[in-house]
Design an enzyme around this catalytic site. Structure first.
Site, PDB file in Angstrom:
ATOM      1  N   LEU A  92       0.641  -1.258   0.048  1.00  0.00           N
ATOM      2  CA  LEU A  92      -0.103   0.017   0.009  1.00  0.00           C
ATOM      3  C   LEU A  92       0.757   1.137   0.127  1.00  0.00           C
ATOM      4  O   LEU A  92       1.830   1.392   0.749  1.00  0.00           O
ATOM      5  CB  LEU A  92      -1.030  -0.041   1.263  1.00  0.00           C
ATOM      6  CG  LEU A  92      -1.622  -1.268   1.426  1.00  0.00           C
ATOM      7  CD1 LEU A  92      -2.758  -1.177   2.675  1.00  0.00           C
ATOM      8  CD2 LEU A  92      -2.710  -1.309  -0.047  1.00  0.00           C
ATOM      9  N   HIS A 140      -3.396   4.102  -2.276  1.00  0.00           N
ATOM     10  CA  HIS A 140      -4.598   3.289  -1.647  1.00  0.00           C
ATOM     11  C   HIS A 140      -4.997   3.999  -0.419  1.00  0.00           C
ATOM     12  O   HIS A 140      -6.452   3.997  -0.201  1.00  0.00           O
ATOM     13  CB  HIS A 140      -3.648   1.930  -1.294  1.00  0.00           C
ATOM     14  CG  HIS A 140      -3.385   1.221  -2.283  1.00  0.00           C
ATOM     15  ND1 HIS A 140      -1.805   0.891  -2.483  1.00  0.00           N
ATOM     16  CD2 HIS A 140      -3.926   0.369  -3.067  1.00  0.00           C
ATOM     17  CE1 HIS A 140      -1.750   0.399  -3.260  1.00  0.00           C
ATOM     18  NE2 HIS A 140      -2.787  -0.101  -4.021  1.00  0.00           N
ATOM     19  N   GLY A 185      -9.650   3.320  -7.857  1.00  0.00           N
ATOM     20  CA  GLY A 185      -9.054   4.536  -8.374  1.00  0.00           C
ATOM     21  C   GLY A 185      -9.187   4.583 -10.062  1.00  0.00           C
ATOM     22  O   GLY A 185      -9.096   3.645 -10.691  1.00  0.00           O
ATOM     23  N   ASP A 240      -6.462   3.233 -12.565  1.00  0.00           N
ATOM     24  CA  ASP A 240      -7.153   1.906 -13.280  1.00  0.00           C
ATOM     25  C   ASP A 240      -8.341   2.483 -14.136  1.00  0.00           C
ATOM     26  O   ASP A 240      -9.205   1.638 -13.639  1.00  0.00           O
ATOM     27  CB  ASP A 240      -6.973   0.742 -12.612  1.00  0.00           C
ATOM     28  CG  ASP A 240      -5.648   0.600 -12.154  1.00  0.00           C
ATOM     29  OD1 ASP A 240      -4.540   0.132 -12.850  1.00  0.00           O
ATOM     30  OD2 ASP A 240      -5.307   0.675 -10.781  1.00  0.00           O
ATOM     31  N   GLN A 272     -10.394  -0.678 -15.709  1.00  0.00           N
ATOM     32  CA  GLN A 272     -10.960  -1.447 -14.574  1.00  0.00           C
ATOM     33  C   GLN A 272     -12.160  -0.960 -13.789  1.00  0.00           C
ATOM     34  O   GLN A 272     -13.193  -1.405 -13.378  1.00  0.00           O
ATOM     35  CB  GLN A 272      -9.895  -1.600 -13.550  1.00  0.00           C
ATOM     36  CG  GLN A 272     -10.061  -2.530 -12.231  1.00  0.00           C
ATOM     37  CD  GLN A 272      -9.048  -2.806 -11.239  1.00  0.00           C
ATOM     38  OE1 GLN A 272      -8.323  -3.651 -11.578  1.00  0.00           O
ATOM     39  NE2 GLN A 272      -8.832  -1.966 -10.541  1.00  0.00           N
TER      40      GLN A 272
HETATM   41  O1  PAF Z   1      -6.629  -2.728  -8.659  1.00  0.00           O
HETATM   42  C1  PAF Z   1      -6.304  -3.692  -8.023  1.00  0.00           C
HETATM   43  O2  PAF Z   1      -5.593  -3.515  -6.854  1.00  0.00           O
HETATM   44  C2  PAF Z   1      -6.891  -5.151  -8.315  1.00  0.00           C
HETATM   45  O3  PAF Z   1      -6.967  -5.339  -9.883  1.00  0.00           O
HETATM   46  C3  PAF Z   1      -8.020  -5.602  -7.442  1.00  0.00           C
HETATM   47  C4  PAF Z   1      -9.359  -4.477  -7.850  1.00  0.00           C
HETATM   48  C5  PAF Z   1      -7.658  -5.438  -6.229  1.00  0.00           C
HETATM   49  C6  PAF Z   1      -8.550  -6.810  -7.992  1.00  0.00           C
HETATM   50  O4  PAF Z   1      -7.501  -7.925  -7.662  1.00  0.00           O
END
Ligand code: PAF
Length: 279
Positions: free
Chosen positions: A29, A33, A144, A147, A150
């Site tokens: 972290l 984070h 975040g 990404d 994602q």
């Molecule tokens: O972004 C991340 O750290 C990972 O892709 C996650 C969302 C924890 C899934 O493993």
């Protein structure tokens, strides 16, 4: 902070909680984070974090084994942030049998950009996120913008599966020189670390050109790519896309000032960095 390693203990700890805010992580972290934890605290109570390095989202030649694991330091940081429960399952707990049911994001969102260069990545991400959501049952979860793809895919997954979890987007946290914080920055040599902010500067340059009225997006992307290559980078993509669906903007979109962003992924030495900027 209570540290739990099994789903059963986690459910015991969270029984009756209806406003849980959740931040899934893979550990190691950093300040980025921790900013997610603080945002989570504004969207629910208690805050639950998870640390799980998810094998399913790593390709066979990627850095699963090397991925930095700093559990004790992570616990100290989370505890200082007032996180109520840390869920830190091992692989046997989360995947006690081969995970044969998987979530498959739509091709036009999951197999472009990151998905094109990391086949199977988003299947791995959405599968573990759905499973973690099923364990934690959060009212809100924070992801975040670093990404960005994602974040969009998880948000769309929640909508399509009617999950009762609001996906909250957190701004990217950057070092003073502009480099987006990432666990993978730790792989950079000192020389690479001083070069690394160039990725963000490249995105900034695209933003400036567009603000000045440049509308040949392909030319901007190509020029940015060439500049990075000339400095020793190996770009996977530099792409100007619509923020809403990551599709290529049409001339009409440009005329109507549809919100855009520019996304990039490039290797510097052995380290692959990604970043993006809303433009
Ligand atoms: O972004 C991340 O750290 C990972 O892709 C996650 C969302 C924890 C899934 O493993």
């Amino acid at each position: 902070m209570k540290i739990v390693t099994t789903i059963e203990e986690l459910r015991d700890q969270l029984r009756g909680q209806l406003r849980t805010a959740f931040v899934p992580t893979m550990g190691n972290l950093h300040e980025g984070h921790l900013s997610l934890m603080r945002l989570a605290a504004r969207h629910g109570d208690p805050v639950v974090a998870s640390i799980f390095v998810n094998r399913l989202q790593f390709g066979p030649t990627e850095d699963f084994d090397q991925y930095p694991r700093t559990f004790d330091a992570d616990c100290e940081k989370l505890s200082k942030e007032g996180v109520y429960v840390l869920f830190a399952p091992n692989e046997r707990e989360l995947y006690p049998e081969p995970q044969e049911f998987r979530v498959s994001p739509p091709h036009d969102l999951g197999d472009i950009l990151e998905g094109e260069f990391r086949p199977g990545f988003f299947v791995g991400v959405t599968t573990v996120v759905l499973k973690l959501f099923s364990c934690v049952q959060p009212r809100a979860a924070v992801f975040g913008k670093k990404d960005y793809q994602q974040l969009m895919i998880v948000r769309n997954m929640c909508r399509q599966f009617a999950l009762p979890t609001e996906i909250v987007a957190a701004e990217t946290v950057r070092a003073a020189d502009g480099l987006a914080l990432s666990s993978r920055n730790g792989y950079l040599t000192p020389a690479e670390r001083s070069e690394a902010p160039m990725l963000y500067q490249t995105l900034e340059a695209i933003r400036r050109h567009m603000a000045a009225g440049e509308s040949d997006l392909a030319a901007l992307e190509a020029q940015a790519r060439q500049e990075l290559i000339a400095r020793g980078w190996h770009p996977d993509y530099i792409a100007i896309r619509r923020r809403g669906d990551l599709k290529l903007p049409t001339p009409t979109d440009l005329g109507q000032h549809v919100p855009l962003l520019v996304l990039a992924a490039a290797r510097l030495g052995a380290t692959r960095l990604i970043d993006n900027l809303e433009i």
